[in-house]
Design a protein around this motif. Structure first.
Motif, short mmCIF file in Angstrom:
data_model
loop_
_atom_site.label_atom_id
_atom_site.label_comp_id
_atom_site.label_asym_id
_atom_site.label_seq_id
_atom_site.Cartn_x
_atom_site.Cartn_y
_atom_site.Cartn_z
N TYR A 52 -1.12 6.27 -8.57
CA TYR A 52 0.06 5.72 -7.93
C TYR A 52 0.70 6.78 -7.06
CZ TYR A 52 4.49 3.28 -7.44
OH TYR A 52 5.59 2.66 -6.93
N VAL A 53 1.11 6.49 -5.87
CA VAL A 53 1.75 7.30 -4.84
C VAL A 53 1.17 8.72 -4.72
CG1 VAL A 53 3.90 8.21 -3.93
CG2 VAL A 53 3.87 5.99 -5.01
N LYS A 89 2.14 18.32 -18.48
CA LYS A 89 3.35 17.56 -18.79
C LYS A 89 4.38 17.70 -17.68
CE LYS A 89 6.42 19.02 -21.77
NZ LYS A 89 7.11 19.40 -23.01
N TRP A 90 4.60 18.91 -17.18
CA TRP A 90 5.62 19.11 -16.14
C TRP A 90 5.20 18.52 -14.81
CZ3 TRP A 90 10.37 19.58 -17.15
CH2 TRP A 90 10.77 20.14 -18.35
N TYR A 91 3.91 18.61 -14.46
CA TYR A 91 3.45 17.94 -13.24
C TYR A 91 3.60 16.43 -13.38
CZ TYR A 91 1.62 22.00 -10.79
OH TYR A 91 1.51 23.18 -10.11
N ASN A 92 3.35 15.89 -14.57
CA ASN A 92 3.53 14.46 -14.79
C ASN A 92 4.99 14.06 -14.69
OD1 ASN A 92 0.97 13.26 -15.16
ND2 ASN A 92 0.80 14.27 -17.14
N ILE A 93 5.89 14.89 -15.19
CA ILE A 93 7.32 14.59 -15.09
C ILE A 93 7.75 14.57 -13.63
CG2 ILE A 93 9.63 15.54 -15.55
CD1 ILE A 93 8.51 16.42 -18.30
N LEU A 94 7.31 15.57 -12.86
CA LEU A 94 7.66 15.61 -11.43
C LEU A 94 7.07 14.42 -10.68
CD1 LEU A 94 7.17 19.40 -10.69
CD2 LEU A 94 9.31 18.14 -10.73
N ALA A 95 5.80 14.10 -10.95
CA ALA A 95 5.16 12.98 -10.26
C ALA A 95 5.82 11.66 -10.65
CB ALA A 95 3.67 12.96 -10.59
N SER A 96 6.16 11.48 -11.92
CA SER A 96 6.81 10.24 -12.35
C SER A 96 8.20 10.10 -11.73
CB SER A 96 6.93 10.20 -13.87
OG SER A 96 5.66 10.15 -14.45
N GLY A 97 8.92 11.21 -11.66
CA GLY A 97 10.23 11.18 -11.02
C GLY A 97 10.13 10.78 -9.56
N TRP A 98 9.16 11.34 -8.87
CA TRP A 98 8.96 10.99 -7.47
C TRP A 98 8.52 9.53 -7.35
CZ3 TRP A 98 10.37 12.43 -2.92
CH2 TRP A 98 9.74 11.89 -1.80
N ASN A 99 7.62 9.10 -8.23
CA ASN A 99 7.13 7.72 -8.17
C ASN A 99 8.24 6.71 -8.44
OD1 ASN A 99 4.60 8.72 -7.66
ND2 ASN A 99 3.85 8.43 -9.73
N CYS A 100 9.27 7.10 -9.17
CA CYS A 100 10.41 6.20 -9.39
C CYS A 100 11.43 6.31 -8.26
CB CYS A 100 11.08 6.52 -10.72
SG CYS A 100 10.07 6.12 -12.13
N VAL A 102 10.96 7.01 -4.92
CA VAL A 102 10.56 6.41 -3.64
C VAL A 102 10.88 4.92 -3.58
CG1 VAL A 102 8.57 5.86 -2.20
CG2 VAL A 102 8.87 8.16 -3.06
N PRO A 103 10.48 4.11 -4.56
CA PRO A 103 10.83 2.68 -4.47
C PRO A 103 12.35 2.44 -4.49
CG PRO A 103 9.10 2.98 -6.09
CD PRO A 103 9.56 4.34 -5.68
N LEU A 104 13.09 3.27 -5.24
CA LEU A 104 14.55 3.11 -5.25
C LEU A 104 15.15 3.41 -3.88
CD1 LEU A 104 15.46 4.67 -8.71
CD2 LEU A 104 15.54 2.27 -8.05
N MET A 105 14.66 4.45 -3.22
CA MET A 105 15.17 4.78 -1.89
C MET A 105 14.82 3.69 -0.88
SD MET A 105 14.45 8.90 -1.79
CE MET A 105 14.31 8.90 -0.05
N ILE A 106 13.60 3.18 -0.93
CA ILE A 106 13.19 2.11 -0.02
C ILE A 106 14.04 0.86 -0.26
CG2 ILE A 106 11.30 0.53 0.56
CD1 ILE A 106 9.40 2.90 0.15
N GLY A 107 14.26 0.54 -1.53
CA GLY A 107 15.09 -0.61 -1.87
C GLY A 107 16.52 -0.45 -1.36
N ALA A 108 17.07 0.75 -1.49
CA ALA A 108 18.44 0.99 -1.00
C ALA A 108 18.52 0.83 0.51
CB ALA A 108 18.89 2.39 -1.41
N VAL A 109 17.53 1.33 1.23
CA VAL A 109 17.51 1.19 2.70
C VAL A 109 17.40 -0.28 3.09
CG1 VAL A 109 16.16 1.68 4.77
CG2 VAL A 109 16.68 3.51 3.17
N VAL A 110 16.57 -1.03 2.40
CA VAL A 110 16.41 -2.46 2.71
C VAL A 110 17.72 -3.20 2.45
CG1 VAL A 110 15.26 -4.59 1.95
CG2 VAL A 110 13.92 -2.54 2.41
N VAL A 111 18.38 -2.90 1.33
CA VAL A 111 19.66 -3.56 1.02
C VAL A 111 20.70 -3.22 2.08
CG1 VAL A 111 21.59 -3.54 -0.62
CG2 VAL A 111 19.26 -3.81 -1.44
N LEU A 112 20.78 -1.95 2.49
CA LEU A 112 21.74 -1.57 3.53
C LEU A 112 21.45 -2.27 4.85
CD1 LEU A 112 22.22 2.24 2.85
CD2 LEU A 112 23.86 0.40 2.46
#
Length: 142
Positions: A52-53, A89-100, A102-112
Motif C-alpha cells: 500500500y502507498v 517496527k519503526w519503519y512500519n509505524i512511519l509507513a502506517s502513519g503516512w498511509n493514514c 495521505v487519504p485524510l489530506m486528500i479527503g480534506a482537500v476534496v471537502v474544501l
C-alpha cells in the motif's frame, strides 16, 4: 500389533504414585528471563505497508528488516533479530502513519473544494490562477 507379541520392560517409572510407593517423576523446563524472549518479525504488517502507498520506500525497508529479523531468529542470533525487529517496527509505524495521513489530506482537500464550489463565488474556472487562489484562501479565512 497384537497384545500377545508386545513386550515391555518391567523396569518403568510410573507417572503417579502406585503400589510401589515411588514418587511421581517430573521435569522442569527453564524458559529463561524476559530478555531472552523471541522477538517478533512484523512480516505481515510489513507486507501490507509494502503493497500500500509505500512512500519513500518505508514499506520496503520495513519488509527488508522483517525478513532479516526472521532469518536471524531462525539462525538463533536473538540479539541481531531483536535489533532488526525494532527497525522493522519503526519503519512500519512511519509507513502506517503516512498511509493514514495521505487519504485524510486528500479527503480534506476534496471537502474544501466541494464547499468552495457550493458557495456563491466559487466556480471551477475561478479557482485557477493567483487571483482564484487568493479568493479561495479568503473564503475560508473569514
Amino acid at each position: 500389533m497384537d497384545n500377545a507379541t508386545y513386550c515391555y520392560s518391567t523396569d518403568y517409572t510410573p507417572l503417579t504414585t502406585g503400589k510401589g510407593g515411588r514418587k511421581a517423576a517430573h521435569t522442569a523446563i527453564h524458559m529463561g528471563a524476559g530478555s531472552d524472549k523471541v522477538p517478533q518479525d512484523y512480516l505481515v504488517w510489513s507486507l501490507c505497508n509494502f503493497l500500500y502507498v509505500n512512500f519513500c520506500c518505508l514499506g520496503f525497508f520495513a519488509l527488508l528488516y522483517s525478513i532479516k529479523a526472521r532469518d536471524q531468529k531462525t539462525l538463533g542470533n536473538l540479539r541481531e533479530a531483536r535489533e532488526n525487529s525494532e527497525k522493522a517496527k519503526w519503519y512500519n509505524i512511519l509507513a502506517s502513519g503516512w498511509n493514514c495521513l495521505v487519504p485524510l489530506m486528500i479527503g480534506a482537500v476534496v471537502v474544501l473544494l466541494v464547499l468552495y464550489m457550493r458557495s456563491s463565488e466559487g466556480s471551477l474556472p475561478s479557482l485557477f490562477g493567483e487571483e482564484g487562489f487568493q479568493r479561495f484562501i479568503k473564503h475560508f479565512s473569514q
